[in-house]
Design an enzyme around this catalytic site. Structure first.
Site, PDB file in Angstrom:
ATOM      1  N   PRO A  92      38.029  88.003  20.578  1.00 31.43           N
ATOM      2  CA  PRO A  92      37.899  86.779  20.979  1.00 31.43           C
ATOM      3  C   PRO A  92      36.845  86.325  21.563  1.00 31.43           C
ATOM      4  O   PRO A  92      36.166  85.079  21.803  1.00 31.43           O
ATOM      5  CB  PRO A  92      39.223  86.201  21.623  1.00 31.43           C
ATOM      6  CG  PRO A  92      39.732  87.493  22.233  1.00 31.43           C
ATOM      7  CD  PRO A  92      39.211  88.564  21.212  1.00 31.43           C
ATOM      8  N   GLU A 119      47.569  93.762  24.484  1.00 32.27           N
ATOM      9  CA  GLU A 119      46.982  92.817  25.402  1.00 32.27           C
ATOM     10  C   GLU A 119      45.683  93.258  25.042  1.00 32.27           C
ATOM     11  O   GLU A 119      44.670  92.123  25.695  1.00 32.27           O
ATOM     12  CB  GLU A 119      47.208  93.348  27.071  1.00 32.27           C
ATOM     13  CG  GLU A 119      46.654  92.616  27.907  1.00 32.27           C
ATOM     14  CD  GLU A 119      47.288  91.112  28.090  1.00 32.27           C
ATOM     15  OE1 GLU A 119      46.601  90.059  28.578  1.00 32.27           O
ATOM     16  OE2 GLU A 119      48.506  90.747  27.349  1.00 32.27           O
ATOM     17  N   ARG A 156      32.901  87.254  -1.337  1.00 34.98           N
ATOM     18  CA  ARG A 156      32.431  86.218  -1.962  1.00 34.98           C
ATOM     19  C   ARG A 156      31.141  86.056  -2.259  1.00 34.98           C
ATOM     20  O   ARG A 156      30.437  85.665  -3.230  1.00 34.98           O
ATOM     21  CB  ARG A 156      32.947  84.668  -1.414  1.00 34.98           C
ATOM     22  CG  ARG A 156      34.553  84.545  -1.542  1.00 34.98           C
ATOM     23  CD  ARG A 156      34.751  83.182  -0.897  1.00 34.98           C
ATOM     24  NE  ARG A 156      34.236  82.012  -1.350  1.00 34.98           N
ATOM     25  CZ  ARG A 156      34.817  81.556  -2.512  1.00 34.98           C
ATOM     26  NH1 ARG A 156      35.839  82.182  -3.138  1.00 34.98           N
ATOM     27  NH2 ARG A 156      34.102  80.476  -3.186  1.00 34.98           N
ATOM     28  N   ASP A 171      29.914  76.420  -2.209  1.00 36.59           N
ATOM     29  CA  ASP A 171      30.854  76.468  -1.146  1.00 36.59           C
ATOM     30  C   ASP A 171      30.345  75.687   0.126  1.00 36.59           C
ATOM     31  O   ASP A 171      29.133  75.592   0.511  1.00 36.59           O
ATOM     32  CB  ASP A 171      31.115  77.797  -0.737  1.00 36.59           C
ATOM     33  CG  ASP A 171      32.006  78.520  -1.584  1.00 36.59           C
ATOM     34  OD1 ASP A 171      32.672  78.038  -2.474  1.00 36.59           O
ATOM     35  OD2 ASP A 171      32.057  79.950  -1.628  1.00 36.59           O
TER      36      ASP A 171
END
Length: 250
Positions: A92, A119, A156, A171
């Site tokens: 993250p 964690e 893709r 897209d």
């Protein structure tokens, strides 16, 4: 393209990778997906892959030894791809994944995804990766779901994966704008009619209408994207006209 998932839970990938575009890409031989469970590289009798953090705190932290053994084993096994390979750690704290990154990653012959759990990672695991990637500012249980999302987006971009070669360029985000509105039969549904230009057969006018609609939608819903895109003088003129039209309608 070869894709390697370094994960504690290979079974999580069965559903998403067993259907739709990804499955077709595998069936066509365009994608070759492999799974390595790094628990298999834990050498203690209980096959531990995590431990409590030094300094205290909640949760368990992934140990470096099993992960290093697992990743090194994959890299050694696939040494032929070394010149065109990218090792990615799902984290993250990494930059947020974008369509531009999907295009970039599609240029490699091999992607190796390091998927954490619990964690988090022992900080000494990060040097194994070429880069960290996040799919957004939120917390998930592990890195498997982000790895699936990135694989889907990257696949893709690979030639032959989509049935129509023009599908990917239409897209949203492909060229930095949101996608244009799409319509199919019936031409009239409960009084809502398909725009006449789409029925005209004039492909130049249709392309222009679609581009204008992409600009309009992007300005209305994601104006932040416009700041990152190189716009022509005509585009800027259209955007100014759209803004004036919005002001008059308020």
């Amino acid at each position: 393209m070869r894709i390697d998932m370094i994960t504690l839970f290979p079974e999580m990938f069965a559903g998403p990778f067993g259907a739709s575009i990804t499955k077709r890409a595998v069936d066509k031989g365009i994608l070759d997906i492999h799974f390595t469970n790094f628990r298999d590289y834990s050498h203690d009798k209980h096959r531990h892959v995590d431990d409590s953090p030094f300094g205290g705190g909640a949760g368990m932290v992934l140990k470096p030894e099993p992960m290093y053994r697992a990743v090194r084993a994959v890299l050694e096994e696939t040494a032929a791809h070394a010149a065109s390979r990218r090792v990615l750690i799902m984290d993250p704290a990494g930059p947020v994944f974008t369509q531009a990154k999907a295009k970039e990653l599609a240029g490699y012959e091999q992607l190796v995804f390091i998927c954490g759990h619990y964690e988090g990672f022992d900080a000494r695991i990060y040097p194994l990766a070429d880069e960290a990637i996040s799919i957004g500012d939120f917390v998930l249980t592990g890195g498997e779901l982000p790895a699936m999302v990135i694989t889907d987006a990257v696949s893709r971009m690979l030639p032959g994966v989509l049935g129509d070669a023009e599908s990917a360029p239409t897209d949203s985000f492909y060229d930095g704008l949101l996608g244009f509105p799409q319509y199919t039969r019936p031409r009239d549904f409960e009084g809502m009619e398909v725009p006449e230009v789409l029925l005209s057969g004039d492909h130049a006018k249709i392309r222009q209408w679609r581009h204008e609609q992409s600009l309009r939608l992007t300005q209305a819903k994601r104006p932040d994207l416009l700041a990152k895109k190189e716009l022509s003088d005509k585009d800027l003129e259209l955007l100014q006209r759209f803004a004036q039209s919005e002001e008059q309608s308020e």
